[in-house]
Design an enzyme around this catalytic site. Structure first.
Site, PDB file in Angstrom:
ATOM      1  N   HIS A  93       0.695  -1.299   0.348  1.00 21.87           N
ATOM      2  CA  HIS A  93       0.076  -0.275   0.140  1.00 21.87           C
ATOM      3  C   HIS A  93       0.151   1.174   0.198  1.00 21.87           C
ATOM      4  CE1 HIS A  93      -4.108  -1.191   1.451  1.00 21.87           C
ATOM      5  NE2 HIS A  93      -3.453  -2.748   0.870  1.00 21.87           N
TER       6      HIS A  93
ATOM      7  N   TYR B 229      -9.048  -7.425  10.298  1.00 25.00           N
ATOM      8  CA  TYR B 229      -8.407  -7.373   8.849  1.00 25.00           C
ATOM      9  C   TYR B 229      -7.444  -7.532   9.152  1.00 25.00           C
ATOM     10  CZ  TYR B 229      -8.414  -7.250   3.931  1.00 25.00           C
ATOM     11  OH  TYR B 229      -8.423  -8.093   2.738  1.00 25.00           O
TER      12      TYR B 229
ATOM     13  N   LYS C 141      -9.682 -12.567   9.807  1.00 25.52           N
ATOM     14  CA  LYS C 141      -9.192 -12.772   8.359  1.00 25.52           C
ATOM     15  C   LYS C 141      -7.503 -11.968   8.248  1.00 25.52           C
ATOM     16  CE  LYS C 141      -9.456 -10.430   3.655  1.00 25.52           C
ATOM     17  NZ  LYS C 141     -10.903 -10.257   2.571  1.00 25.52           N
TER      18      LYS C 141
ATOM     19  N   LYS D 262      -4.996 -11.376   5.483  1.00 24.80           N
ATOM     20  CA  LYS D 262      -5.209 -11.001   3.727  1.00 24.80           C
ATOM     21  C   LYS D 262      -3.677 -11.886   3.532  1.00 24.80           C
ATOM     22  CE  LYS D 262      -5.974  -9.223   1.519  1.00 24.80           C
ATOM     23  NZ  LYS D 262      -6.926  -9.624  -0.288  1.00 24.80           N
TER      24      LYS D 262
ATOM     25  N   ASP E  40      -6.944 -15.120   3.040  1.00 23.66           N
ATOM     26  CA  ASP E  40      -7.227 -14.476   1.624  1.00 23.66           C
ATOM     27  C   ASP E  40      -5.786 -14.112   0.297  1.00 23.66           C
ATOM     28  OD1 ASP E  40      -7.880 -13.058  -0.567  1.00 23.66           O
ATOM     29  OD2 ASP E  40      -8.972 -11.278   0.048  1.00 23.66           O
ATOM     30  N   PRO E  41      -5.383 -14.933  -0.247  1.00 21.13           N
ATOM     31  CA  PRO E  41      -4.340 -14.938  -0.817  1.00 21.13           C
ATOM     32  C   PRO E  41      -4.606 -14.375  -2.417  1.00 21.13           C
ATOM     33  CG  PRO E  41      -4.367 -17.141  -0.554  1.00 21.13           C
ATOM     34  CD  PRO E  41      -5.525 -16.603  -0.174  1.00 21.13           C
ATOM     35  N   ASN E  42      -5.318 -13.659  -2.561  1.00 23.86           N
ATOM     36  CA  ASN E  42      -5.948 -12.854  -3.502  1.00 23.86           C
ATOM     37  C   ASN E  42      -5.145 -13.162  -4.861  1.00 23.86           C
ATOM     38  OD1 ASN E  42      -5.876  -9.852  -1.966  1.00 23.86           O
ATOM     39  ND2 ASN E  42      -7.355 -10.666  -3.175  1.00 23.86           N
TER      40      ASN E  42
ATOM     41  N   GLU F  61     -10.593 -17.694   1.198  1.00 26.78           N
ATOM     42  CA  GLU F  61     -11.121 -17.037   0.239  1.00 26.78           C
ATOM     43  C   GLU F  61     -10.001 -16.658  -1.428  1.00 26.78           C
ATOM     44  OE1 GLU F  61     -12.094 -13.067   1.742  1.00 26.78           O
ATOM     45  OE2 GLU F  61     -11.856 -11.851   0.277  1.00 26.78           O
TER      46      GLU F  61
ATOM     47  N   ASN G 147     -13.599 -12.513  -3.810  1.00 27.88           N
ATOM     48  CA  ASN G 147     -14.339 -10.860  -4.396  1.00 27.88           C
ATOM     49  C   ASN G 147     -13.558 -10.926  -5.811  1.00 27.88           C
ATOM     50  OD1 ASN G 147     -12.005 -10.569  -2.127  1.00 27.88           O
ATOM     51  ND2 ASN G 147     -11.814  -9.180  -3.690  1.00 27.88           N
TER      52      ASN G 147
ATOM     53  N   ASP H 170     -20.245  -6.303  -2.817  1.00 29.39           N
ATOM     54  CA  ASP H 170     -19.168  -4.836  -3.086  1.00 29.39           C
ATOM     55  C   ASP H 170     -20.295  -3.773  -3.359  1.00 29.39           C
ATOM     56  OD1 ASP H 170     -17.654  -2.653  -2.640  1.00 29.39           O
ATOM     57  OD2 ASP H 170     -15.840  -3.527  -2.275  1.00 29.39           O
TER      58      ASP H 170
ATOM     59  N   HIS I  70     -16.990  -7.565   0.899  1.00 26.96           N
ATOM     60  CA  HIS I  70     -15.524  -6.840   0.677  1.00 26.96           C
ATOM     61  C   HIS I  70     -15.559  -5.975   0.969  1.00 26.96           C
ATOM     62  CE1 HIS I  70     -13.090  -5.064  -2.593  1.00 26.96           C
ATOM     63  NE2 HIS I  70     -12.090  -5.985  -2.333  1.00 26.96           N
ATOM     64  N   SER I  71     -14.424  -5.898   1.573  1.00 31.33           N
ATOM     65  CA  SER I  71     -13.711  -4.061   1.745  1.00 31.33           C
ATOM     66  C   SER I  71     -12.569  -3.882   1.301  1.00 31.33           C
ATOM     67  CB  SER I  71     -13.426  -3.616   2.643  1.00 31.33           C
ATOM     68  OG  SER I  71     -12.843  -2.919   3.351  1.00 31.33           O
ATOM     69  N   ASN I  72     -12.739  -2.414   1.118  1.00 31.91           N
ATOM     70  CA  ASN I  72     -10.664  -1.699   0.892  1.00 31.91           C
ATOM     71  C   ASN I  72     -10.537  -0.878   1.471  1.00 31.91           C
ATOM     72  OD1 ASN I  72      -9.575  -2.492  -1.448  1.00 31.91           O
ATOM     73  ND2 ASN I  72     -10.575  -2.633  -3.031  1.00 31.91           N
TER      74      ASN I  72
ATOM     75  N   HIS J  45     -11.561  -2.250   6.314  1.00 34.19           N
ATOM     76  CA  HIS J  45     -10.340  -1.653   6.840  1.00 34.19           C
ATOM     77  C   HIS J  45     -10.142  -0.893   7.492  1.00 34.19           C
ATOM     78  CE1 HIS J  45      -9.530  -4.052   2.714  1.00 34.19           C
ATOM     79  NE2 HIS J  45      -8.151  -3.783   2.417  1.00 34.19           N
TER      80      HIS J  45
ATOM     81  N   ARG K 117      -4.409   4.216  -8.480  1.00 28.29           N
ATOM     82  CA  ARG K 117      -3.817   2.770  -6.868  1.00 28.29           C
ATOM     83  C   ARG K 117      -2.625   2.066  -7.676  1.00 28.29           C
ATOM     84  NH1 ARG K 117      -6.120  -2.447  -3.376  1.00 28.29           N
ATOM     85  NH2 ARG K 117      -4.425  -2.603  -2.603  1.00 28.29           N
TER      86      ARG K 117
HETATM   87  O1  GKR Z   1      -6.023  -3.794   0.588  1.00 32.81           O
HETATM   88  O2  GKR Z   1      -4.382  -5.003   0.131  1.00 32.81           O
HETATM   89  C1  GKR Z   1      -5.508  -4.233   0.387  1.00 32.81           C
HETATM   90  C2  GKR Z   1      -6.947  -5.624  -0.063  1.00 32.81           C
HETATM   91  O3  GKR Z   1      -6.089  -7.260  -1.072  1.00 32.81           O
HETATM   92  C3  GKR Z   1      -7.803  -5.639  -1.321  1.00 32.81           C
HETATM   93  O4  GKR Z   1      -7.121  -4.797  -2.585  1.00 32.81           O
HETATM   94  C4  GKR Z   1      -8.603  -6.274  -1.586  1.00 32.81           C
HETATM   95  O5  GKR Z   1      -9.399  -5.775  -2.594  1.00 32.81           O
HETATM   96  O6  GKR Z   1      -9.093  -6.468   0.824  1.00 32.81           O
HETATM   97  C5  GKR Z   1      -9.477  -6.578  -1.129  1.00 32.81           C
HETATM   98  C6  GKR Z   1      -9.653  -8.177  -0.795  1.00 32.81           C
HETATM   99  O7  GKR Z   1     -10.251  -9.418   0.071  1.00 32.81           O
HETATM  100  O8  GKR Z   1      -9.360  -8.821  -1.601  1.00 32.81           O
HETATM  101 MG    MG Z   2     -10.626 -10.655  -1.176  1.00 31.27          MG
END
Ligand code: GKR
Ligand code: MG
Length: 427
Positions: free
Chosen positions: A25, A142, A196, A198, A226-228, A251, A274, A298, A325-327, A354, A407
């Site tokens: 970030h 989170y 949760k 991340k 949540d490994p995205n 997730e 998400n 979201d 979901h959030s940002n 967040h 971003r």
């Molecule tokens: O804020 O770094 C972050 C999160 O990874 C966010 O951008 C994600 O969109 O919170 C989010 C998620 O659940 O994937």
């Molecule tokens: Mg996610």
């Protein structure tokens, strides 16, 4: 009633150096605050993720929407679709993050119009969505792997006198012990009951070690990782075996509906997303493939609060759970999330936020209060929040000064790890 003007104010709020699959970030997270003015003197508010692209699209939409009645939400949404067309999967990008703009325009207009309708009728937004089925909306803690620092002016500095969450928020979070300390700080302050983490930032073994440490420290707290979408299916299959019985849900461990469906055959841990099912257009293939068990709604990405209520009904119909979901965000978004969370009949998990990571706020009265991990839905007309103009002006100045227009976590990561590159699938 008629819409007479739309004010679009980009802001930058301090954001700590949080790690994720896409990098790091920046010291500031961008948001845009929208004010819709009407001919009867009522103004409606909303907040969306900040980017110059979304701001430009909103400015383009402004002319088409001025003159319309804020009560005529279907007409407003139709106008936007006619003006911009529908966004395709390709426009979402491979990632790092979903880069659609039009859903944000729809969400910005809809939420601000609901705020106007609420103020005009003397009803809170939750009543416009069907009324509350719960008064307290639960959120989860989170957690993020992170570098030391609090973001904004405090980037990579610690304020030595800070205690409690203010200190934990600034501390480094890389080892299992540090992650437990982060959870303790956040939970003591906010009372969250589920957690949760991340992921996608460190090697899977390191992230799983933190999950074990959290499970040991908080044996009763439902846990999510949540490994995205940055893990291979084989990696996710391997670690899912170890996480059975520990995770409440997993997730987006892997990328895309097909891979999620492949993974599902090897684990009984519920899968949530998400990332692979993020629009109504994605639902037919999601249902056909059975790609996830839980969808994270979201309203910023599903085109508004009413659309999210529709999503909740679809989730119920097709046996999907629904979470949120959030940002990085401030209080106008949080207020909207709480109205939605209070009205959605089918909402089966504590929501993401967040909010503890952001110190800045644009609403009168400062940060919204959490009790036992939940926010009580407001009974005030509309969203129930008012703009603090001094703070709005200060955060807009931050925006102009920080020079960010969208971003880009990869660029931020390169500042601490030169040559670092985002990879859609890393482990
Ligand atoms: O804020 O770094 C972050 C999160 O990874 C966010 O951008 C994600 O969109 O919170 C989010 C998620 O659940 O994937
Ligand atoms: Mg996610």
């Amino acid at each position: 009633m008629k819409i007479t003007d739309i004010k679009i104010t980009p802001i930058a709020v301090s954001d700590p150096p949080l790690l994720n699959a896409a990098g790091l970030h920046a010291p500031y997270a961008l948001r845009t605050i929208i004010e819709i003015e009407t001919d009867i003197g009522i103004t409606g508010l909303s907040e969306i993720p900040g980017s110059s692209g979304a701001d430009e699209a909103l400015a383009e939409a402004r002319d088409a929407v001025i003159g319309l009645d804020p009560f005529h939400l279907s007409r407003i949404m139709q106008t936007i679709t006619q003006q911009f067309g529908k966004e395709t999967r390709a426009e979402r990008g491979l990632s790092p993050w979903d880069s659609r703009k039009i859903v944000h325009v729809q969400s910005a207009l809809e939420v601000a119009c609901l705020d106007i309708i609420g103020k005009d009728t003397g009803r809170p937004v939750v009543d416009l969505l069907g009324g509350p089925v719960r008064e307290q909306v639960p959120f989860s803690a989170y957690l993020f792997f992170k570098h030391r620092g609090a973001g904004g002016e405090l980037e990579f500095n610690t304020a030595p006198k800070a205690t409690g969450w203010a200190a934990a928020r600034q501390a480094e979070g890389l080892t299992p012990e540090q992650m437990v300390a982060q959870a303790q700080g956040m939970i003591e302050e906010y009372g969250f009951r589920s957690i949760k983490l991340k992921g996608g930032a460190l090697e899977p073994a390191q992230e799983v070690a933190s999950i074990h440490a959290l499970h040991k420290a908080f044996p009763d707290a439902p846990l999510r990782l949540d490994p995205n979408a940055i893990w291979k299916v084989e990696t996710a299959v391997k670690w899912a075996k170890e996480l059975e019985g520990i995770l409440e849900y997993f997730e987006d461990p892997v990328r895309g509906q097909e891979n999620m469906a492949r993974l599902k055959k090897h684990t009984s841990i519920p899968l949530a997303t998400n990332m692979c099912t993020t629009s109504f257009e994605d639902l037919p293939s999601s249902i056909a493939l059975g790609s996830e068990d839980i969808i994270l709604s979201d309203h910023h990405f599903w085109g508004g609060l009413k659309a999210s209520i529709e999503l909740s009904r679809i989730c119920e119909t097709f046996g999907r759970g629904m979470s949120m979901h959030s940002n990085s965000h401030v209080g106008i978004s949080l207020a909207a999330m709480v109205h939605l969370g209070a009205a959605a009949r089918h909402l089966t998990y504590a929501l993401d936020t967040h909010y503890p990571w952001q110190e800045d706020e644009v609403i009168v009265g400062g940060k919204m209060k959490f009790e036992e991990g939940a926010v009580t839905v407001s009974r005030e007309p509309g969203l129930g929040v008012e703009l603090d103009r001094t703070e709005l002006a200060r955060l807009h100045e931050n925006y102009k000064r920080c020079g960010l227009t969208h971003r880009n976590d990869e660029i931020e990561m390169q500042k601490v790890e030169p040559g670092w590159k985002f990879a859609a699938v890393r482990w």
